[in-house]
Design an enzyme around this catalytic site. Structure first.
Site, PDB file in Angstrom:
ATOM      1  N   GLU A 111       0.780  -1.330  -0.025  1.00 29.57           N
ATOM      2  CA  GLU A 111       0.083  -0.179  -0.110  1.00 29.57           C
ATOM      3  C   GLU A 111       0.968   1.345  -0.006  1.00 29.57           C
ATOM      4  O   GLU A 111       1.925   1.271   0.609  1.00 29.57           O
ATOM      5  CB  GLU A 111      -0.929  -0.032   1.329  1.00 29.57           C
ATOM      6  CG  GLU A 111      -1.900  -0.981   1.353  1.00 29.57           C
ATOM      7  CD  GLU A 111      -2.490  -1.138   2.842  1.00 29.57           C
ATOM      8  OE1 GLU A 111      -2.185  -0.192   3.617  1.00 29.57           O
ATOM      9  OE2 GLU A 111      -2.924  -2.084   3.152  1.00 29.57           O
ATOM     10  N   LYS A 113       2.536   4.630   1.139  1.00 30.41           N
ATOM     11  CA  LYS A 113       2.514   5.171   2.672  1.00 30.41           C
ATOM     12  C   LYS A 113       1.872   6.438   2.585  1.00 30.41           C
ATOM     13  O   LYS A 113       2.824   7.376   1.999  1.00 30.41           O
ATOM     14  CB  LYS A 113       3.941   4.846   3.364  1.00 30.41           C
ATOM     15  CG  LYS A 113       3.935   5.090   4.772  1.00 30.41           C
ATOM     16  CD  LYS A 113       5.463   4.874   5.310  1.00 30.41           C
ATOM     17  CE  LYS A 113       5.501   4.738   6.575  1.00 30.41           C
ATOM     18  NZ  LYS A 113       5.324   6.477   7.117  1.00 30.41           N
ATOM     19  N   ASP A 115       1.154  10.215   3.714  1.00 31.12           N
ATOM     20  CA  ASP A 115       2.027  10.987   4.662  1.00 31.12           C
ATOM     21  C   ASP A 115       1.293  12.038   5.177  1.00 31.12           C
ATOM     22  O   ASP A 115       1.120  13.215   4.805  1.00 31.12           O
ATOM     23  CB  ASP A 115       3.111  11.727   3.708  1.00 31.12           C
ATOM     24  CG  ASP A 115       4.199  12.255   4.491  1.00 31.12           C
ATOM     25  OD1 ASP A 115       4.225  11.899   5.729  1.00 31.12           O
ATOM     26  OD2 ASP A 115       5.081  13.059   4.059  1.00 31.12           O
ATOM     27  N   TYR A 223      -6.230   1.977   6.709  1.00 33.11           N
ATOM     28  CA  TYR A 223      -5.395   0.973   6.133  1.00 33.11           C
ATOM     29  C   TYR A 223      -5.411  -0.002   7.233  1.00 33.11           C
ATOM     30  O   TYR A 223      -4.621  -1.100   7.236  1.00 33.11           O
ATOM     31  CB  TYR A 223      -4.161   1.471   6.172  1.00 33.11           C
ATOM     32  CG  TYR A 223      -3.582   2.210   7.450  1.00 33.11           C
ATOM     33  CD1 TYR A 223      -3.394   1.605   8.689  1.00 33.11           C
ATOM     34  CD2 TYR A 223      -3.106   3.705   7.347  1.00 33.11           C
ATOM     35  CE1 TYR A 223      -2.906   2.510   9.622  1.00 33.11           C
ATOM     36  CE2 TYR A 223      -3.036   4.400   8.381  1.00 33.11           C
ATOM     37  CZ  TYR A 223      -2.515   3.665   9.659  1.00 33.11           C
ATOM     38  OH  TYR A 223      -2.258   4.738  10.612  1.00 33.11           O
ATOM     39  N   LYS A 313      10.899   3.420   2.976  1.00 36.93           N
ATOM     40  CA  LYS A 313      10.840   4.661   2.629  1.00 36.93           C
ATOM     41  C   LYS A 313      11.523   5.188   1.540  1.00 36.93           C
ATOM     42  O   LYS A 313      12.436   4.620   0.860  1.00 36.93           O
ATOM     43  CB  LYS A 313      11.360   5.459   3.903  1.00 36.93           C
ATOM     44  CG  LYS A 313      11.122   5.181   5.386  1.00 36.93           C
ATOM     45  CD  LYS A 313       9.410   5.648   5.546  1.00 36.93           C
ATOM     46  CE  LYS A 313       9.634   7.018   6.053  1.00 36.93           C
ATOM     47  NZ  LYS A 313       9.751   7.527   7.131  1.00 36.93           N
ATOM     48  N   CYS A 405      16.423  46.664 -12.417  1.00 34.57           N
ATOM     49  CA  CYS A 405      16.446  45.303 -13.136  1.00 34.57           C
ATOM     50  C   CYS A 405      17.563  44.869 -13.552  1.00 34.57           C
ATOM     51  O   CYS A 405      18.423  45.573 -14.443  1.00 34.57           O
ATOM     52  CB  CYS A 405      15.362  45.367 -14.285  1.00 34.57           C
ATOM     53  SG  CYS A 405      15.291  43.970 -15.146  1.00 34.57           S
ATOM     54  N   CYS A 408      17.066  44.825 -17.614  1.00 38.68           N
ATOM     55  CA  CYS A 408      17.027  46.082 -18.617  1.00 38.68           C
ATOM     56  C   CYS A 408      17.457  47.125 -18.025  1.00 38.68           C
ATOM     57  O   CYS A 408      17.347  48.320 -18.633  1.00 38.68           O
ATOM     58  CB  CYS A 408      15.527  46.073 -19.147  1.00 38.68           C
ATOM     59  SG  CYS A 408      14.314  46.684 -17.996  1.00 38.68           S
ATOM     60  N   CYS A 423       9.933  44.685 -12.144  1.00 41.12           N
ATOM     61  CA  CYS A 423      10.725  45.507 -13.162  1.00 41.12           C
ATOM     62  C   CYS A 423       9.787  46.558 -13.598  1.00 41.12           C
ATOM     63  O   CYS A 423       8.625  46.096 -14.285  1.00 41.12           O
ATOM     64  CB  CYS A 423      11.473  44.552 -14.034  1.00 41.12           C
ATOM     65  SG  CYS A 423      11.822  45.654 -15.530  1.00 41.12           S
ATOM     66  N   CYS A 429      11.487  45.323 -21.261  1.00 42.60           N
ATOM     67  CA  CYS A 429      12.498  44.546 -20.581  1.00 42.60           C
ATOM     68  C   CYS A 429      12.279  43.090 -21.507  1.00 42.60           C
ATOM     69  O   CYS A 429      11.279  42.536 -21.588  1.00 42.60           O
ATOM     70  CB  CYS A 429      11.810  44.423 -19.526  1.00 42.60           C
ATOM     71  SG  CYS A 429      12.751  43.039 -18.265  1.00 42.60           S
TER      72      CYS A 429
HETATM   73  S1  IVH Z   1      -0.295   0.152   8.638  1.00 43.29           S
HETATM   74  C1  IVH Z   1       0.580  -1.786  12.605  1.00 43.29           C
HETATM   75  N1  IVH Z   1      -0.217   1.333   6.079  1.00 43.29           N
HETATM   76  O1  IVH Z   1       2.670   5.286   8.947  1.00 43.29           O
HETATM   77  C2  IVH Z   1       0.918  -1.000  11.560  1.00 43.29           C
HETATM   78  N2  IVH Z   1       0.439   2.639   8.077  1.00 43.29           N
HETATM   79  O2  IVH Z   1       5.233   5.081  10.035  1.00 43.29           O
HETATM   80  C3  IVH Z   1      -0.007   0.208  11.177  1.00 43.29           C
HETATM   81  N3  IVH Z   1       0.909   4.926   7.467  1.00 43.29           N
HETATM   82  O3  IVH Z   1       1.592   5.093  12.163  1.00 43.29           O
HETATM   83  C4  IVH Z   1       0.270   0.869  10.169  1.00 43.29           C
HETATM   84  N4  IVH Z   1       0.109   4.872   5.216  1.00 43.29           N
HETATM   85  O4  IVH Z   1       0.187   6.404  10.452  1.00 43.29           O
HETATM   86  C5  IVH Z   1       0.143   1.644   7.617  1.00 43.29           C
HETATM   87  N5  IVH Z   1      -0.614   2.158   4.199  1.00 43.29           N
HETATM   88  C6  IVH Z   1      -0.553   2.399   5.379  1.00 43.29           C
HETATM   89  C7  IVH Z   1       0.052   3.590   5.749  1.00 43.29           C
HETATM   90  C8  IVH Z   1       0.306   3.740   7.182  1.00 43.29           C
HETATM   91  C9  IVH Z   1       0.697   5.657   6.096  1.00 43.29           C
HETATM   92  C10 IVH Z   1       1.508   5.598   8.434  1.00 43.29           C
HETATM   93  C11 IVH Z   1       0.897   5.394   9.972  1.00 43.29           C
HETATM   94  C12 IVH Z   1       1.805   4.711  10.698  1.00 43.29           C
HETATM   95  C13 IVH Z   1       2.918   5.323  10.371  1.00 43.29           C
HETATM   96  C14 IVH Z   1       4.282   4.516  10.428  1.00 43.29           C
END
Ligand code: IVH
Length: 674
Positions: A111, A113, A115, A223, A313, A405, A408, A423, A429
């Protein structure tokens, strides 16, 4: 529950789901607005019948006074990180060994991740009960008031019978577009600018007043689950994800199921790294999970993270380096942008030696001086930016805007009330020249179809086109002699120039590229003054009478038309035959808002809706019943509901009654008297 009311609640909840979760609305906005109004009317008359599953209950909660601590019955864990494919693979090799399996026999689910920040949302008998942040994993904070405002969080689960208890865990985040919108507004209002979408999302979820969250573009994607007491049993994690989607939540896009072969991890990572830029939200890696829940349970946890999932990451996009100098680049509209010259640093896979500093306000906000150590941030192909000063330099000196500027030599001025320095060379210019011509010839302006960007650039570099008036001196031989062009294409260009000469005054005015005078503004000015002579003769005060023209735009117009060079260009263009239909000058009855569409919503306190409508119509505006992207402005009274939310979502201008009255009060008096 009253059956008609129950049906209305269910219908609007279904429409919200279609709009915010499925991205697939099934009804026109007008129907939605009407139903929502009916709902509010019913609830106003029967406050004791209001059900917690009503869509009206998302907003309108009072600000909280303090954060309430919430204990997580099932601990909220974090994830171990891996920084290479080898580390990722090794993580699952170890898990497989412990399970006495071959790693390639493991079913892996990947999945993106997301942010943002983790939250747990609790449902009792299918109805939203409360939501909490992760906190330290054991105790978080109740943020129900803000989470409830997120439209992709269902208030009632779409399942019958619902589970007695369900805790949905997932990430709250802000889309890239929502973040940009928020920061642009913050810069305008001089309020807090967020460093990235994650900070913006976290800052929003921690607000005391839910109105703030309701206005911002937060989203939620689950998730996993925590506490659960329901009929349905699961064997795979991916089944849970599908189940959550079925009962009303968004689904993380680009999830993938594969077996634990090295090449699968490798391939998945490459695809995701490539897709990352195009996603509407920030992701900072990929989470790989063993899909079989029984295997997850066997493996269990170590310290604060599961032994069945790992976060791969993406490489860091931030790094620190030293600010060596600042140069000023003159952009296509004459704005001078400070550019940081940096000690080269390797970040996110490339060496970075320049970064943008946006404008002088940004430099002031960062308290930045040459010689400082700075943190830079790189997001994909976007120009890197300086996000903060890490350490002040021993020898540092202030960054100053040049007086003249660098392209020019014209003087540089700051428009009062704006952060940009410009400018003043205008059409002289060179930095602005080619772009001005491109803008003038573009489809929305003079629509000179065969005079494209590349051709303009070549003709500009050769000195054939120095300004927009030179377009009308072009000869077939100027074009035919260029590489890749011939007699025929040259004639096509000349033909399209000829055709373009018949235009409209507003279009011509917009084509001139005067700062702050866009398509709409130009149309308003043209409609108000009717002739170019009248516009040229207009004073600053005259211009302020035009709807939506404020002091900054008025000053730009005055400056443009008093400039002798610009006057010469205009004379040449008119002499070349550019023309528009004449409109009778009619200063008595200025149709200030002609062509505009307005929407009224909420309760007005100092006039009736009919009065407001009559006034707007007398000024030439059309008053419509629902908000769409074609709406020019929404006048929002007290307790404005879904139309206001819609206008904000679409970026349509919204004004309150007080602003409306300051803008139109003198006219209102004339209108009422007469
Ligand atoms: S699973 C026990 N799946 O990443 C596992 N976490 O660095 C629970 N996060 O605290 C997390 N996308 O806030 C999971 N697809 C995803 C995620 C995800 C973002 C975040 C989540 C977690 C943090 C860990």
């Amino acid at each position: 529950m009253n059956p008609a009311y129950a049906e209305l609640v269910a219908k609007i909840n279904r429409w919200d789901h279609e709009y915010y979760v499925l991205d697939n609305p099934s009804v026109p906005d007008a129907d939605y607005d009407l139903a929502f109004r009916k709902l509010l009317e019913f609830e106003a008359e029967n406050p004791r019948l209001i059900t917690p599953e009503s869509p009206s209950q998302r907003v309108g909660a009072k600000p909280i006074e303090d954060y309430v601590k919430v204990e997580h019955k099932v601990r909220m864990l974090s994830l171990a990180n891996a920084f290479s494919i080898e580390e990722t693979y090794a993580f699952f090799e170890k898990a497989a060994r412990e399970l006495d399996l071959d790693v390639s026999a493991l079913a892996i689910f990947s999945e993106p991740k997301l942010d943002g920040l983790a939250v747990a949302i609790h449902y009792d008998d299918g109805i939203f009960s409360y939501a909490a942040t992760r906190g330290d994993g054991q105790v978080g904070e109740d943020v129900s008031h803000n989470i409830k405002t997120i439209k992709s969080v269902p208030i009632k689960l779409a399942i019958d019978p619902p589970p007695k208890k369900l805790e949905v865990r997932g990430e709250v985040f802000m889309t890239k577009a929502g973040f940009e919108k928020l920061n642009q507004a913050a810069q305008k209002n001089d309020s807090k600018v967020f460093v990235n979408p994650r900070n913006a999302a976290a800052g929003t979820v921690r607000q005391m007043d839910p109105k703030i969250a309701a206005e911002r573009d937060l989203q939620f994607i689950p998730y996993g689950i925590g506490e659960y007491d329901g009929e349905r049993q699961f064997t795979l994690h991916s089944e849970i994800i599908d189940y959550l989607n079925d009962i009303g939540f968004r689904k993380n896009v680009n999830c993938q199921a594969f077996s634990g072969d090295f090449k699968h991890f490798e391939c998945n990572y490459q695809v995701m790294e490539h897709l990352r830029e195009q996603l509407p939200m920030e992701i900072d890696g990929i989470v790989y999970k063993i899909d079989v829940l029984e295997l997850q349970n066997t493996l269990g946890f170590i310290a604060r993270s599961p032994k069945w999932a790992v976060a791969r990451k993406f490489p860091a996009q931030n790094a620190s380096t030293r600010l060596l100098d600042v140069d000023f680049q003159v952009g296509r509209t004459g704005v001078l942008t400070p550019v940081a010259r940096l000690e080269p640093v390797f970040v996110g896979g490339v060496t970075v030696s320049n970064a943008t500093l946006h404008n002088m306000d940004e430099i002031e906000r960062l308290a930045l001086e040459i010689g400082d150590s700075v943190e830079i941030q790189r997001a994909g192909d976007v120009i890197p930016k300086v996000v903060r000063v890490v350490e002040r330099g021993n020898e540092r000196h202030a960054i100053e805007m040049p007086e003249y500027c660098p392209v020019c030599g014209s003087s540089v001025e700051r428009t009062p009330g704006q952060s940009a320095f410009r400018c003043t060379g205008g059409l002289i210019c060179a930095a602005q020249g080619a772009e001005r011509i491109r803008h003038y010839a573009s489809r929305k302006c003079m629509n000179i179809t065969n005079l494209g960007t590349r051709l303009i650039e070549v003709l500009y570099e050769r000195g054939t086109l120095k300004n927009i008036a030179d377009i009308y001196d072009l000869k077939a031989s100027d074009i035919a002699s260029l590489e890749g062009q011939g007699e025929k294409s040259a004639l096509n260009v000349l033909d399209s120039i000829e055709i373009s000469k018949s235009t409209k005054l507003g279009t011509f005015l917009a084509a001139l590229g005067i700062h702050e005078v866009g398509e709409e503004g130009a149309k308003n000015v043209a409609n108000y003054f009717k002739t170019l002579d009248a516009i040229q003769a207009a004073s600053f005060d005259d211009l302020l009478k035009v709807p939506d023209v404020g002091p900054v735009t008025a000053q730009h117009l005055v400056d443009f038309f008093k400039d002798a060079y610009n006057k010469g260009i205009l004379e040449k263009i008119i002499a070349a035959g550019v023309n528009w239909p004449e409109q009778p000058a009619n200063p008595e009855q200025p149709q200030m808002l002609s062509g505009q569409t307005w929407v009224l919503t909420g309760t007005l306190e100092r006039m009736t809706r009919q009065e407001a409508k009559a006034l707007l119509e007398s000024l030439g505006a059309k008053v419509a019943g629902s908000v769409s992207k074609n709406t020019d402005c929404v006048l929002a009274g007290v307790d404005a509901g879904s139309k206001l939310a819609k206008a904000e979502a679409l970026g349509v201008e919204v004004i309150d009654e007080a602003t409306f009255l300051t803008r139109f009060n003198p006219l209102l008096e004339t209108h009422q008297d007469g």
